[in-house]
Design a protein around this motif. Structure first.
Motif: not given
Length: 910
Positions: A518-522, A561, A781, A800
């Motif tokens: 679900h994470s664009d950053w990841q 996703q 993650n 991060r």
């Protein structure tokens, strides 16, 4: 991945420290060889189980982090052990009287009393491991443990052969093998004193002192002059503080690497609603929005004086519920804070406070959380957070505050990119006329660069200045800002220099991980770090049965996703896992039902689930793994035969809707060989295309050979994927104590940074060189609420940035992806060589398996050879090469492969 659900209750360890003697005082850890020569306390936590086999244990490397100085005990106490000097006569099994054998796993161990080499007295205990494929050479002496006492364990130790480490623990005897105290160290050939100490939280009349080691095939350990003593608990954290203990509570410098912020993004700097200095922090919240800020651990003593927790806050728009909680850092997620403040701020900036007693923390550490929840659209301002015995009036915790930040994504720089940081310095009530040295250290704590920054500030002023670091090498680094001669940094930031990833098609790539879909950053992080695969597991459960079908015939799909992952250029390994509550045979309300371990109640219902998710995700997901670690009762509640049938059904159902799908099974472990053999014999591979396994703790060739034997059918070897392997490492940061105890970190533990770097590359090289086609690091993650728990499996620090063991894996991907294995050779000298082939190179990754086997060898390498260090930096080619626990790469052309093999065999086989 092993979960904390195996442990039925919180472990009682409050603080553990270990040390060893027999070295020159004042020396630093030689992390380049994994040498544990410490003059500082080491905070021990649980790692690989030192226990009798329970059928599910994965052998993970042990752990210890450096924290604080350890003073020698000033008083003598009674030794609780019987026959601590291991004097004769011996028992029938060869142990000294008073001691009991507890060898477990496949470990041929012989005990005897040695009269030739005692540390003192007539004899010492000799423990010889003649062969080992799993388990540990272990023995014990029963002891009762009393809550609230400080225990000190000492013993003299030496070793020969392939012994990576020796461990000792005070623990509960039957499951769940609760650890009261534990530590490990690397032995040498000479006698050295090994010590651990800690304060217990629980009494235990069924405990013991366990001593163990896990030889990498063979090895011998000698133990003598052991002792277990009890003392009154030490006061940890010092006297109660005279002023505010919360660093950076006025938000005068950048908050990025000083606070863990979750939820709504902060607007900083903000010059509205300022209670102290010139800046505050602001959050724009929507209905039901939540924001939280968490400090790293803060060390201080709590006595009889009351503490005041205070913050200045204002809110406009809708109501905001503000909560400020102080927690003891002994355990994560404390049910109750030790001090709390709750308020509903209004549009006027007000000083809010709460006063009360603060219970002492048994490890001397605390952390603060500040959280706000909006009922509607609202704006929240915060400033001047403090915790003090002096009342609610705000004063900074330090006269000078600083921060180091960068605009680079996740603080990752490419080799040719300028490495520019922003240094911010704020002067409190006193002027600053001094030089700040921005000092850069590599993962071995060696200073590799230094930039002086003159600072001239009047009281209340703030400086902001760019600092370019003269870094020319690849790797993981930490920049520390030191004021004058102060050894403690004002600020730190972890940064990395990693080449931009190659454009490798996912179908060819060997590099996988576990990212939140679900994470664009990841997704951005995955691509920047060179990953081309992600596995659906606990960071994203979108294909799991209980997620996809929470109620019968009520389906949930997550196309957005899945498309996000594919748009990022990654392929997906889907996973069938977790039986929904309505479809299980587990007892209503049981842990088995809560975890979704099953087994399922109806085969047709399971078949329908597989058909539905495979059919729906057919455009995006072609590879599917049947369950996760089914040998582990935290994931599967059935037998090996039941799993085999489930795998057969899953393969049949999946191919009914997508004949081209690829099925992986049995997700076994080389460390649980009986289960793997049984489920393979029962037909678990009948419908599988790829053999999947998890390689935790597999630091030699033998476990990979076992995987190969299980994957051999009708004379042919199936493709193998290592779908989950990783390690837990301590934080690279040094400005905050790594003190938090959690159920998970106590069981898994945290390796020192240097050891984690070396082992991360060793795991990958062994897996691929042994024939695995793909490797999924666990995990990639962002851990929720990582602060203040700094020992973690994640490749990310709490802010991060990238941990060093994550950096080394990404550099390996840049060097090697795509590649294939060309074998593993283990030499009697104690050196391992892993061979890999890329499109144009033949590569050897070599290292010493233990500190005892590190040595210098004469090498006659091919003319086209290149030598690279663990982080991929060029090393000079010389006539001799020192091989340590830090892996090195030797690269030649494909045509020179045989010459390289011959040269290494000639040098290393001696």
């Amino acid at each position: 991945m092993r979960t904390p659900m195996l442990v039925s209750a919180w472990g009682p360890l409050a603080a553990v420290h270990s040390r060893r003697r027999g070295f020159q005082p004042g020396t630093r850890p030689d992390q380049s060889q994994g040498n544990a020569r410490y003059t500082k306390r080491r905070h021990g936590t649980m790692s690989r189980p030192a226990m009798a086999p329970c059928g599910h244990s994965l052998l993970l490397p042990t752990v210890i982090a450096l924290v604080g100085l350890l003073a020698a005990p000033t008083c003598q106490a009674e030794n609780l052990l019987q026959n601590p000097g291991f004097e004769p006569p011996a028992t029938e099994v060869g142990l000294a009287q008073g001691w009991l054998p507890n060898v477990w796993g496949h470990c041929d161990t012989v005990f005897s009393l040695d009269r030739q080499n005692p540390h003192s007295g007539q004899t010492c205990q000799r423990i010889e491991c003649r062969s080992r494929t799993s388990g540990a050479s272990q023995f014990l002496q029963p002891l009762d443990i009393e809550a609230g006492r400080r225990y000190v364990v000492r013993m003299w130790v030496r070793a020969e052969g392939h012994v990576p480490e020796v461990g000792a623990s005070l623990r509960h005897s039957p499951p769940p093998y609760t650890k009261h105290l534990r530590g490990t160290f690397e032995p040498g050939r000479d006698w050295e004193l090994f010590e651990i100490e800690g304060t217990t939280l629980e009494s235990d009349d069924n405990a013991g002192l366990y001593i163990w080691f896990e030889a990498q095939d063979t090895g011998t350990v000698w133990i003598d002059d052991a002792s277990v003593e009890t003392h009154e608990p030490e006061a940890i954290g010092g006297p109660p503080p005279e002023g505010n203990v919360v660093p950076h509570g006025s938000f005068e410098v950048d908050v990025a690497h000083h606070w863990d912020v979750a939820g709504a993004e902060p607007r900083w700097p903000c010059e509205e609603h300022v209670a102290h200095g010139r800046r505050s922090i602001r959050f724009d919240l929507q209905a039901e929005d939540h924001v939280s800020l968490t400090t790293p651990c803060i060390e201080f003593g709590a006595g009889d004086e009351p503490f005041t927790l205070a913050i200045s806050a204002a809110a406009t728009g809708g109501p905001v519920e503000l909560r400020v909680h102080l927690h003891s850092a002994v355990r994560i997620s404390q049910a109750q804070p030790v001090l709390e403040l709750t308020a509903q701020p209004d549009e006027t900036l007000r000083r809010l406070s709460a006063t009360g007693a603060v219970a002492p923390s048994l490890n001397g550490a605390y952390y603060l959380t500040v959280s706000g929840t909006a009922q509607g659209a609202a704006t929240l301002w915060l400033d001047a957070l403090s915790l003090s015995t002096a009342g609610a009036e705000y004063e900074p915790s330090a006269p000078v505050e600083a921060s180091l930040t960068t605009d680079a994504f996740a603080c990752i720089f490419a080799p040719g990119q300028p490495k520019v940081l922003t240094l911010q310095v704020h002067a409190g009530s006193e002027a600053v006329d001094e030089t700040i040295a921005v000092r850069v250290r590599d993962y071995r704590e060696r200073v590799v660069a230094e930039v002086p920054v003159p600072v001239h500030l009047a009281p209340g002023e703030t400086l902001s200045r760019p600092v370019e670091l003269p870094l020319r090498e690849l790797g993981a680094f930490r920049a520390d800002a030191h004021l004058g001669d102060d050894p403690e940094p004002l600020a730190s930031v972890v940064l990395s220099v990693i080449p931009r990833p190659r454009n490798v098609p996912p179908e060819q790539s060997v590099i996988g991980g576990h990212f939140a879909t679900h994470s664009d950053w990841q997704m951005r992080a995955a691509r920047r770090l060179g990953y081309r695969w992600t596995r659906i597991h606990d960071c994203s459960s979108i294909t799991h049965w209980r997620t996809a079908e929470p109620e019968p015939d009520q389906w949930r799909f997550f196309d957005d996703q899945v498309e996000r992952v594919r748009d990022a250029g990654l392929h997906i390994l889907g996973e069938f896992l977790r039986v929904p509550d309505w479809g299980t045979v587990a007892e209503e309300g049981s842990d088995a039902q809560r975890r979704g371990v099953g087994p399922y109640r109806d085969e047709d219902e399971f078949r329908r689930y597989v058909r539905t998710v495979v059919g729906h995700y057919r455009p995006w997901i072609r590879h599917w793994e049947v369950w996760n670690e089914p040998y582990h009762n935290g994931f599967y509640g059935g037998t090996a035969a039941q799993y085999a049938r489930m795998a057969q059904v899953a393969a049949e159902a999946a191919r009914e809707v997508n004949p081209a799908c690829v099925v992986l099974a049995p997700c076994c472990s080389p460390n649980v060989p009986d289960w793997a053999a049984e489920t393979v014999a029962a037909g678990a591979l009948d419908g599988a295309t790829i053999f999947s396994y998890h390689g935790y703790g597999c630091q030699s060739r033998a476990p990979y050979d076992r995987v190969r034997s299980w994957a051999t059918r009708h004379g042919s070897v199936m493709p193998r994927w290592n779908t989950e392997t990783g390690l837990t490492a301590t934080s690279f940061y040094r400005f905050t104590p790594d003190r938090l105890e959690s159920q998970y970190t106590r069981r898994i533990g945290g390796l020192p940074v240097g050891e984690a770097v070396h082992l991360s590359l060793q795991y990958f090289a062994l897996s691929i060189a042994s024939g695995s086609e793909r490797y999924f690091y666990y995990w990639t993650n962002v851990e929720p609420r990582m602060l203040p728990r700094l020992s973690a499996m994640s490749i990310y620090e709490w802010d991060r940035t990238i941990r060093p063991h994550g950096v080394v894996y990404s550099i390996a991907a840049w060097l090697l992806d795509p590649c294939e294995g060309a074998g593993v050779e283990e030499y009697d000298s104690g050196i391992t060589a892993c061979y890999l082939r890329t499109a144009d190179r033949f590569v050897a990754v070599i290292w010493a398996r233990t500190k005892l086997s590190a040595s210098r060898f004469a090498l006659d390498l091919p003319d086209d050879a290149q030598l690279l260090d663990t982080m991929g930096n060029r090393l000079p080619l010389e006539d001799t090469l020192e091989v340590t626990k830090a892996p090195v790469y030797v690269l030649v052309s494909r045509s020179s492969a045989q010459r390289l093999r011959a040269a290494l065999r000639a040098a290393l086989a001696e």
